[in-house]
Every structure is written in C-alpha cells, then in structure tokens.
Design a protein around this motif. Sequence first.
Motif, PDB file in Angstrom:
ATOM      1  N   GLU A  87      -0.053  11.322  -9.572  1.00  0.00           N
ATOM      2  CA  GLU A  87       0.664  10.647  -8.487  1.00  0.00           C
ATOM      3  C   GLU A  87       0.612   9.136  -8.664  1.00  0.00           C
ATOM      4  O   GLU A  87       1.634   8.441  -8.501  1.00  0.00           O
ATOM      5  N   TYR A 111      -5.571  11.412  -3.812  1.00  0.00           N
ATOM      6  CA  TYR A 111      -4.385  11.029  -4.578  1.00  0.00           C
ATOM      7  C   TYR A 111      -4.717  11.217  -6.055  1.00  0.00           C
ATOM      8  O   TYR A 111      -5.650  10.610  -6.576  1.00  0.00           O
ATOM      9  N   ASP A 115       0.814  -1.210   0.000  1.00  0.00           N
ATOM     10  CA  ASP A 115       0.000   0.000   0.000  1.00  0.00           C
ATOM     11  C   ASP A 115       0.849   1.262   0.000  1.00  0.00           C
ATOM     12  O   ASP A 115       0.488   2.268  -0.635  1.00  0.00           O
ATOM     13  N   ASP A 116       2.009   1.234   0.681  1.00  0.00           N
ATOM     14  CA  ASP A 116       2.894   2.397   0.651  1.00  0.00           C
ATOM     15  C   ASP A 116       3.493   2.604  -0.738  1.00  0.00           C
ATOM     16  O   ASP A 116       3.766   3.741  -1.141  1.00  0.00           O
ATOM     17  N   LEU A 173       0.737   4.181  -2.945  1.00  0.00           N
ATOM     18  CA  LEU A 173       0.417   5.554  -2.564  1.00  0.00           C
ATOM     19  C   LEU A 173       1.643   6.438  -2.409  1.00  0.00           C
ATOM     20  O   LEU A 173       1.517   7.628  -2.098  1.00  0.00           O
ATOM     21  N   GLY A 174       2.829   5.891  -2.613  1.00  0.00           N
ATOM     22  CA  GLY A 174       4.047   6.691  -2.543  1.00  0.00           C
ATOM     23  C   GLY A 174       4.353   7.221  -1.156  1.00  0.00           C
ATOM     24  O   GLY A 174       4.918   8.309  -1.004  1.00  0.00           O
ATOM     25  N   ARG A 175       4.036   6.443  -0.132  1.00  0.00           N
ATOM     26  CA  ARG A 175       4.214   6.905   1.237  1.00  0.00           C
ATOM     27  C   ARG A 175       5.531   6.411   1.833  1.00  0.00           C
ATOM     28  O   ARG A 175       6.228   5.579   1.250  1.00  0.00           O
ATOM     29  N   GLU A 176       5.846   6.948   3.007  1.00  0.00           N
ATOM     30  CA  GLU A 176       7.004   6.458   3.749  1.00  0.00           C
ATOM     31  C   GLU A 176       6.822   4.969   3.985  1.00  0.00           C
ATOM     32  O   GLU A 176       5.748   4.510   4.331  1.00  0.00           O
ATOM     33  N   ASN A 190       3.775   6.573  -9.139  1.00  0.00           N
ATOM     34  CA  ASN A 190       4.030   5.455  -8.230  1.00  0.00           C
ATOM     35  C   ASN A 190       4.021   4.127  -8.976  1.00  0.00           C
ATOM     36  O   ASN A 190       4.827   3.228  -8.682  1.00  0.00           O
ATOM     37  N   ARG A 232       7.780   2.925   1.472  1.00  0.00           N
ATOM     38  CA  ARG A 232       7.759   2.393   0.110  1.00  0.00           C
ATOM     39  C   ARG A 232       9.007   1.569  -0.205  1.00  0.00           C
ATOM     40  O   ARG A 232       8.907   0.486  -0.783  1.00  0.00           O
ATOM     41  N   HIS A 259      -8.084   7.089   2.332  1.00  0.00           N
ATOM     42  CA  HIS A 259      -6.660   7.024   2.660  1.00  0.00           C
ATOM     43  C   HIS A 259      -6.114   8.376   3.116  1.00  0.00           C
ATOM     44  O   HIS A 259      -4.961   8.728   2.848  1.00  0.00           O
ATOM     45  N   ARG A 317      -6.346  11.483   2.334  1.00  0.00           N
ATOM     46  CA  ARG A 317      -6.333  12.643   1.447  1.00  0.00           C
ATOM     47  C   ARG A 317      -6.632  12.172   0.030  1.00  0.00           C
ATOM     48  O   ARG A 317      -6.762  10.970  -0.226  1.00  0.00           O
TER      49      ARG A 317
END
Length: 347
Positions: free
Chosen positions: A174, A170, A98-99, A102-105, A178, A107, A166, A168
């Motif tokens: 983005e 996306y 999932d990171d 969504l390009g999150r910390e 990703n 990843r 999630h 916010r």
Amino acid sequence: MTDTTDWAELPMRVGLGQFMEPTEERLRFAKQLGVDDVLLNMYQYDRPEYEHMPDGEEMPLEGDGVWSAENLVALRERVEAAGLRLNAIENFPTSFYDDVMLGREGRDEQLANLKETIRNVGAAAIPVFGYHWAPAGVWRTGTETVRGGARVSAFDADAVDDALTHGREYTEAEMWDNYERFLRELLPVAEEAGVTMCLHPTDPPMPSLGGVAQIARDFDRFRRAMEIVPSDNHGLEFCLGCWSEMGEDVEEVIRYFGGRDEIVYVHFRDVEGTVPAFHETFVDEGNYDEYAVLSLLDEVGFDGMMIPDHTPHVEGDSDWEHRGRAFTVGYLRGMLRAYRAERGRDR
C-alpha cells in the motif's frame, strides 16, 4: 527582490538548519558561525496559531494546506537580509499530505495543494524541498548520556509500544502504491517549477512503526524510490545518521547515489549502534569515520550543503541545541578546510 544565485557554481559547503523560526537572532547566529546557507524545517507551519514568530514578527507561512508564493518570497528575503542564502525548505506539515501517504479520502485535494505549494516554492526561487514518507514521524524511546553527560535521544525496539497509530495496519505494498502516485503527480510539477525534491530516510529505519510499513529504510528501497519515476529533480536528503542506524555500508551508498548525482544535501550526524537499538552521539564519535565520509562526498562530486542534524544537548544549550549545532558546524568547517588544504585547493 529576485534571487540570482547560481547554485550550480557553489562548492560543497557547511550550512545550518533544523530550525523553524528564522528570527533575527537565529539568522545572526548562523552568520556568526561562518556559514552562508540555511535550511528551514517547516513541519509545523500549517495552523493559524503559528502565524507569529517568537519575536512577535509575522511568520510568512500559514495554513489551509498551501504556502503562497508571496509568503515564500518574504521568507527568502528575510534570510537574505541577514546575508544568508535560503538553500532549502524541509518537510511539509504532515497534515498537508497524510491522506496522500496513507491513500485515504482527501488525497486528491491534498495532491492539488501540494502541487500549488511546489509551484510557489519554485516561483519564490527556493531551489530544494526535502520531504519524508513516514506518517508517524521520528520515533525515539528514551534518552542516554554521552561525553561529559550531554543528553542524546535513543531508540530500542524492545521498548516500542506496538499500538496502531493510524487506525489500522498499512502494508508495504500500500505504501509503495501511494508513494508512486505521489511521485507521478508531484515530480512533473517540480521539474516545471525548477524545484529539486529529496527524500529523507525513515528514522528509525524499522520495517514498521505503529502498524505503518516504512519504505524509506534501506539501500534497496531507496534505489527503488529513485527509479520509480526517474527525474533529475529527485534525489536524497542524505541523512548520515539514518544510514548509520541502518547498518548499511556508507561508502557503498555514497558511491552509488553520489555517482548518480542523487545526493542533494547532507544531514551530517552519527549514532552508536544500529537498529534495533542505537543512540545518537557527537559527530566525532559514532559508527563511521566522518573525515573519510567528507572525502568520499567530494570524490563523487557532491557540491551541495552539509548541515548539523540532531546534536547532543550540551551544558547551557537552548531548545534547538544551538550550542551543539555550533560545535558540529565548527567541526565540519575545520574538516573541510583541512581536506582542501591537503589537496592545495581553496574550495
């Protein structure tokens, strides 16, 4: 035990999938339906509480974001012991990536784990891995009844809660960025491991769900997805139901991607209606001509596996719709036999 299947020599055929627990009962049921191939859907096996199957035997996939080669071999051998082939595994648990989506910390750690898992899938001689790019998963807004009162799932965009799922929004840009990173990291590993990865459409194919842009939702976006990082080890997890939901010209889609040898396997189902509102139905009722679709798949050279996907919940059915799936398997096998007989072929 080492798998020695020559997958390239197998013809177009009917299999069974869309279940997670390869219990002896379910594998025996698959064999009784006359299929030789199964696909296992493993989207939940990432937590310790899933380490045991319903019959009490150990489930050979477990957590920490990586499936080991040893456990994957045990899974394949369990299937083979029932006289079946493990053609594919479908769906990492969403928590595995999932990171990444969504390009999150987190990843980079997840990408490293995904690479290890793909290497292990290859080491276990499992040829295909299906995945999706929809962090919120499959969406439905209710149920309806079809032939004889069988229950099916339905979607109506007017009934969707538009709350963010999630945190916010996306954007599509983005999600494409990703996705491109995911492909550039994973596809070289898949090529080296001898694994073919294939993308499932968003279900339903809406522009956005829960504030997250959905990029696998139409013909043009699938074409882009296949062209970002060209690879013989990347293709379509061809869900006919989703393409039917899109309202795309199914013949055009099959001719294009089938002509490029990018249809890896097929989810054979249909719906009535298209986005923004549709409901699922029996395989012999819906938007497209199922026999024409099967004929066209053969015409473009498709030689993979076709499985029932979602099926109506019929009288006396189980939680995984084994009776509904049995109807679809029989229908597909009958169509395939009739099609071959018409052409004087035995396969």
